[in-house]
Enzyme design. Structure first.
Site, PDB file in Angstrom:
ATOM      1  N   LYS A   1      -8.710   4.605 -19.236  1.00 22.68           N
ATOM      2  CA  LYS A   1      -9.067   5.056 -20.577  1.00 22.68           C
ATOM      3  C   LYS A   1      -7.877   4.903 -21.530  1.00 22.68           C
ATOM      4  CE  LYS A   1     -12.743   5.966 -18.219  1.00 22.68           C
ATOM      5  NZ  LYS A   1     -13.090   7.280 -17.710  1.00 22.68           N
TER       6      LYS A   1
ATOM      7  N   ARG B   1       0.830  -1.208   0.000  1.00 18.88           N
ATOM      8  CA  ARG B   1       0.000   0.000   0.000  1.00 18.88           C
ATOM      9  C   ARG B   1       0.864   1.257   0.000  1.00 18.88           C
ATOM     10  NH1 ARG B   1      -1.563   2.152   4.431  1.00 18.88           N
ATOM     11  NH2 ARG B   1      -2.018   0.224   5.537  1.00 18.88           N
TER      12      ARG B   1
ATOM     13  N   ASP C   1      -7.371  17.424 -15.348  1.00 14.87           N
ATOM     14  CA  ASP C   1      -7.700  16.039 -15.682  1.00 14.87           C
ATOM     15  C   ASP C   1      -7.393  15.874 -17.164  1.00 14.87           C
ATOM     16  OD1 ASP C   1      -8.890  13.647 -16.451  1.00 14.87           O
ATOM     17  OD2 ASP C   1     -10.583  13.870 -15.078  1.00 14.87           O
TER      18      ASP C   1
ATOM     19  N   TYR D   1     -16.216  14.886 -16.167  1.00 11.04           N
ATOM     20  CA  TYR D   1     -16.672  13.531 -15.902  1.00 11.04           C
ATOM     21  C   TYR D   1     -17.753  13.604 -14.814  1.00 11.04           C
ATOM     22  CZ  TYR D   1     -16.257   8.556 -14.939  1.00 11.04           C
ATOM     23  OH  TYR D   1     -16.513   7.227 -14.782  1.00 11.04           O
TER      24      TYR D   1
END
Ligand SMILES: *Cc1c(COP(=O)(O)O)cnc(C)c1O
Length: 393
Positions: free
Chosen positions: A208, A58, A183, A111
């Protein structure tokens, strides 16, 4: 691979790959949650930061770090932080930069879940959003408050493809002691590098174009300096939304063909947009590569290609759009974008259904808007499929 003088095409193939001495040509997948220490002192030194190294996945994992290094190089940033999704990248970014009482200016064409995150979740935690048309600099200037910390801009914006001027927004943000986050999902670093135009932080949905094969969900944040990186890493480590090593491996593999794919997405996007714009049943088409795009010139300054996303509306509105989507065979009716296959969807009832219809309409997301993510198939086949579907409308 640290050589920043290499072109982006070369970095797609070699970025983040360890290439010293004998060993595998492709980075292995470190499928381990934890890392053995040499001795107790070593463990203590890793935790205190006295010695660099891996402790727990992590916190950092070699497979994930290789991907982070690759994308940081492609964006010409200093460090990357891979996250479990694009939304996790956005959440981590806002949670790192903002505290209760702070204010965020966000593009109105974004988005859908980004809008929802800010307006219904972060607002509940005391971070106030203003949803603004970031292509309108006067509107952005007017939205600043003394507590504005961040402009969060998506350009081209989803799904209207409205283009915001990155350099101008960065100057505005910096004049107000705020940061500009972009973004860059719709462009990938091959077509747009926001940090070079003054942005402070870039986020991506890896899901994407970067991965490109519709088989991974992931995200990344790219920052420009070590201090910012350290503060982001601490927050990401504690929020916990990290990218697992297997997904990192797949995205890293996908990036090897990113430059090739983006070139084809642009070629096919241009052809599909031109075809649609010339079709008598189409009311309007939005595509950054068309001279009819309202911010075509700004796009040419900051983008190296128009990309593969095309939005349009049929003359028959919503019902005609639905008939079209139900009639395509090659163009797959599905949300998401940026994969090798062409996808078609209806934002008002799908990706942007979580926004109020008022917010949608203000952002130009009309009920009849249809969005296509143009894939890398043969353009003639994509157009042929749209043609037979339009016959049925
Ligand atoms: C998909 C997408 C996101 C969110 O990414 P996920 O990986 O689905 O969480 C954010 N921004 C844009 C522009 C997107 O297209």
């Amino acid at each position: 691979m640290k050589d920043r003088n290499l072109s982006l095409r070369t970095l797609c193939v070699h970025g983040g790959q360890s290439e010293q001495g004998a060993g595998p040509v492709v980075n292995p997948i470190y499928a381990t949650s934890t890392f053995r220490f040499r001795d107790a002192q070593h463990g203590a030194d890793l935790f205190s930061g006295k010695e660099p190294g891996y402790i727990y996945t992590r916190m950092l994992n070699p497979t994930v770090k290789a991907l982070e290094d690759c994308i940081a190089a492609l964006e010409e940033g200093a460090y990357g932080l891979a996250t479990g999704s694009g939304m996790a990248a956005t959440h981590t970014t806002i949670a790192t930069l903002c505290s209760a009482g702070d204010h965020v200016i966000c593009s109105e064409a974004v988005y859908g879940p980004t809008n929802t995150l800010l307006t219904t979740i972060m607002s509940r935690l005391g971070i106030e959003p203003s949803i603004v048309d970031t292509s309108n600099l006067d509107a952005v200037s007017a939205a600043f408050r003394p507590n504005t910390r961040v402009i969060f801009c998506e350009t081209p914006g989803n799904p209207t493809l409205v283009i915001s001027d990155i350099r101008a927004l960065a100057e505005l943000a910096h004049r107000h002691n705020a940061l500009l986050v972009v973004d860059n999902t719709f462009m990938s670093p091959i077509l747009q590098q926001p940090l070079l135009h003054g942005a402070d932080i870039v986020v991506h949905s890896l899901t994407k174009f970067l991965n490109g094969h519709a088989d991974v969900v992931g995200g990344i944040i790219v920052v420009k300096d070590q201090q910012t990186y350290n503060s982001f890493r601490t927050v990401l480590n504690h929020l916990g939304g990290v990218l697992p090593p297997f997904e990192a491996f797949l995205v890293h593999r996908g990036i090897k063909t990113l430059a090739l794919r983006m070139q084809r997405h642009c070629e096919n996007g241009r052809k599909v947009a031109a075809y649609l714009e010339g079709h008598p049943k189409i009311e309007w088409v939005r595509y950054p590569g068309l001279p009819s795009h309202p911010q075509h010139e700004i796009g040419r300054r900051q983008m190296k290609g128009p990309g593969g996303m095309v939005s349009f509306e049929l003359k028959g509105g919503v019902q005609a759009g639905r008939t079209l989507m139900d009639s395509t065979r090659l163009c797959t009716l599905a949300v998401s974008l940026g994969g090798v296959e062409t996808l078609i969807q209806h934002p008002a009832s799908m990706t942007h259904a979580g926004m109020t219809s008022e917010t949608r309409l203000k952002a130009g997301i009309t009920d009849g808007l249809v969005r296509i993510s143009v894939g890398i198939e043969d353009a003639d086949d994509i157009i042929g499929d749209l043609d037979q579907a339009l016959e049925k409308v």
